[in-house]
Design a protein around this motif. Structure first.
Motif, short mmCIF file in Angstrom:
data_model
loop_
_atom_site.label_atom_id
_atom_site.label_comp_id
_atom_site.label_asym_id
_atom_site.label_seq_id
_atom_site.Cartn_x
_atom_site.Cartn_y
_atom_site.Cartn_z
N VAL A 9 43.86 46.81 49.04
CA VAL A 9 43.48 48.08 48.19
C VAL A 9 44.28 47.96 46.85
CG1 VAL A 9 43.33 49.35 50.45
CG2 VAL A 9 45.69 49.09 49.24
N TYR A 10 43.59 48.90 46.02
CA TYR A 10 44.02 48.78 44.74
C TYR A 10 43.55 49.97 44.02
CZ TYR A 10 43.20 43.73 44.83
OH TYR A 10 43.39 42.36 45.33
N SER A 11 44.70 50.60 43.04
CA SER A 11 44.35 51.87 42.50
C SER A 11 43.43 51.67 41.26
CB SER A 11 45.81 52.51 42.08
OG SER A 11 46.35 51.75 40.86
N GLU A 12 42.91 52.87 40.79
CA GLU A 12 41.97 52.88 39.61
C GLU A 12 42.88 52.06 38.67
OE1 GLU A 12 38.99 53.06 37.09
OE2 GLU A 12 39.12 53.03 39.43
N ALA A 13 44.08 52.49 38.41
CA ALA A 13 44.90 51.73 37.34
C ALA A 13 45.02 50.71 37.47
CB ALA A 13 46.34 52.33 37.31
N GLU A 14 45.30 49.89 38.69
CA GLU A 14 45.15 48.53 38.75
C GLU A 14 43.96 48.07 38.44
OE1 GLU A 14 47.91 47.35 42.56
OE2 GLU A 14 46.53 48.81 42.92
N ILE A 15 43.04 48.47 38.64
CA ILE A 15 41.62 47.94 38.29
C ILE A 15 41.43 47.81 36.70
CG2 ILE A 15 39.05 48.37 38.55
CD1 ILE A 15 39.91 47.35 41.18
N GLN A 16 41.65 49.03 36.24
CA GLN A 16 41.65 49.20 34.84
C GLN A 16 42.74 47.99 34.15
OE1 GLN A 16 41.91 53.25 33.54
NE2 GLN A 16 40.37 53.90 34.70
N SER A 17 43.83 47.62 34.73
CA SER A 17 44.71 46.73 33.94
C SER A 17 43.94 45.46 34.13
CB SER A 17 45.82 46.77 34.89
OG SER A 17 46.06 46.26 35.90
N LEU A 18 43.05 45.03 34.78
CA LEU A 18 42.42 43.76 34.89
C LEU A 18 41.54 43.42 33.77
CD1 LEU A 18 41.61 43.93 38.67
CD2 LEU A 18 43.39 42.56 37.72
N PRO A 19 41.26 42.13 33.48
CA PRO A 19 40.16 41.70 32.29
C PRO A 19 38.92 42.36 32.95
CG PRO A 19 41.60 39.85 33.23
CD PRO A 19 41.97 40.81 34.13
N PRO A 20 38.04 42.70 31.75
CA PRO A 20 36.83 43.24 32.02
C PRO A 20 35.97 42.53 33.02
CG PRO A 20 37.24 43.14 29.76
CD PRO A 20 38.35 42.08 30.23
N LEU A 21 35.94 41.05 33.27
CA LEU A 21 34.91 40.33 34.12
C LEU A 21 35.50 40.63 35.48
CD1 LEU A 21 33.93 37.35 32.44
CD2 LEU A 21 32.55 39.26 32.87
N THR A 22 36.67 40.84 35.87
CA THR A 22 37.59 41.00 36.78
C THR A 22 37.29 42.59 37.19
OG1 THR A 22 39.15 39.12 36.57
CG2 THR A 22 39.65 40.87 38.30
N GLN A 23 37.32 43.48 36.41
CA GLN A 23 37.09 44.84 36.86
C GLN A 23 35.60 44.91 37.35
OE1 GLN A 23 38.05 47.64 33.94
NE2 GLN A 23 39.43 46.33 32.86
N LYS A 24 34.73 44.19 36.54
CA LYS A 24 33.40 44.43 37.20
C LYS A 24 33.23 43.81 38.44
CE LYS A 24 28.91 42.78 36.16
NZ LYS A 24 27.76 42.06 34.98
N PHE A 25 33.89 42.56 38.59
CA PHE A 25 33.93 42.19 40.30
C PHE A 25 34.36 43.08 41.18
CE2 PHE A 25 36.14 39.97 43.68
CZ PHE A 25 35.34 39.38 43.99
N MET A 26 35.66 43.59 40.96
CA MET A 26 36.25 44.41 41.72
C MET A 26 35.35 45.74 41.96
SD MET A 26 39.08 43.16 42.59
CE MET A 26 40.08 44.47 43.43
N ARG A 27 34.54 46.36 41.06
CA ARG A 27 33.72 47.47 41.38
C ARG A 27 32.41 47.23 41.96
NH1 ARG A 27 36.62 51.28 38.40
NH2 ARG A 27 37.51 50.67 36.68
N VAL A 28 32.13 45.88 41.75
CA VAL A 28 30.92 45.75 42.53
C VAL A 28 31.11 45.05 44.04
CG1 VAL A 28 29.14 43.70 42.98
CG2 VAL A 28 29.65 44.72 40.57
N TYR A 29 32.41 44.58 44.47
CA TYR A 29 32.62 44.06 45.71
C TYR A 29 33.65 45.07 46.49
CZ TYR A 29 30.13 40.03 44.74
OH TYR A 29 28.85 39.38 44.33
#
Length: 128
Positions: A40-60
């Motif tokens: 599990v990840y908070s929105e803040a954790e997702i936003q702290s990731l590099p853009p390509l990783t953010q995209k991956f996380m939001r897709v999967y």
């Protein structure tokens, strides 16, 4: 965490899909949330990731509005594609479990109704 044996291969629905190795009966537990595998990840954790990783996380990942967390399946479960007539029935948003909606043969693609399993899709009307 997947509870049945699966393989990944190209899907006629979208990209990569998850397919059964052996037939299962209606009601068989296919996937359930397990913190030992699924993260599990908070929105803040997702936003702290590099853009390509953010995209991956939001897709999967799936979004659970009630607890404000993204849930990422740590195995083949992240490759369930969407279907309006899914092969699985889900009993909850992100932290629930998925069961076979009917008897499914070996080789069947496992699908979910994304509006049932992810508040982000349900609340925002995302296309699949």
């Amino acid at each position: 965490m997947m509870m049945v044996d699966t393989v990944l291969r190209p899907s006629n629905i979208h990209g990569i899909g998850v397919f059964l190795v052996a037939a299962v009966r209606k009601g068989t537990l296919l996937w359930k949330y397990d913190s030992r595998v699924d993260r599990v990840y908070s929105e803040a954790e997702i936003q702290s990731l590099p853009p390509l990783t953010q995209k991956f996380m939001r897709v999967y990942s799936t979004w659970h509005e009630g607890v404000q967390l993204w849930v990422l399946c740590g195995d083949n479960g992240r490759h369930f594609n969407h279907s309006g007539t899914p092969a699985s029935i889900s009993d909850g948003i992100a932290f629930g479990a998925d069961y076979a909606a009917e008897d499914l043969p070996a080789g069947a693609e496992l699908t979910s109704d994304y509006a049932t399993i992810c508040d982000h899709v349900r609340l925002n009307g995302q296309e699949y």
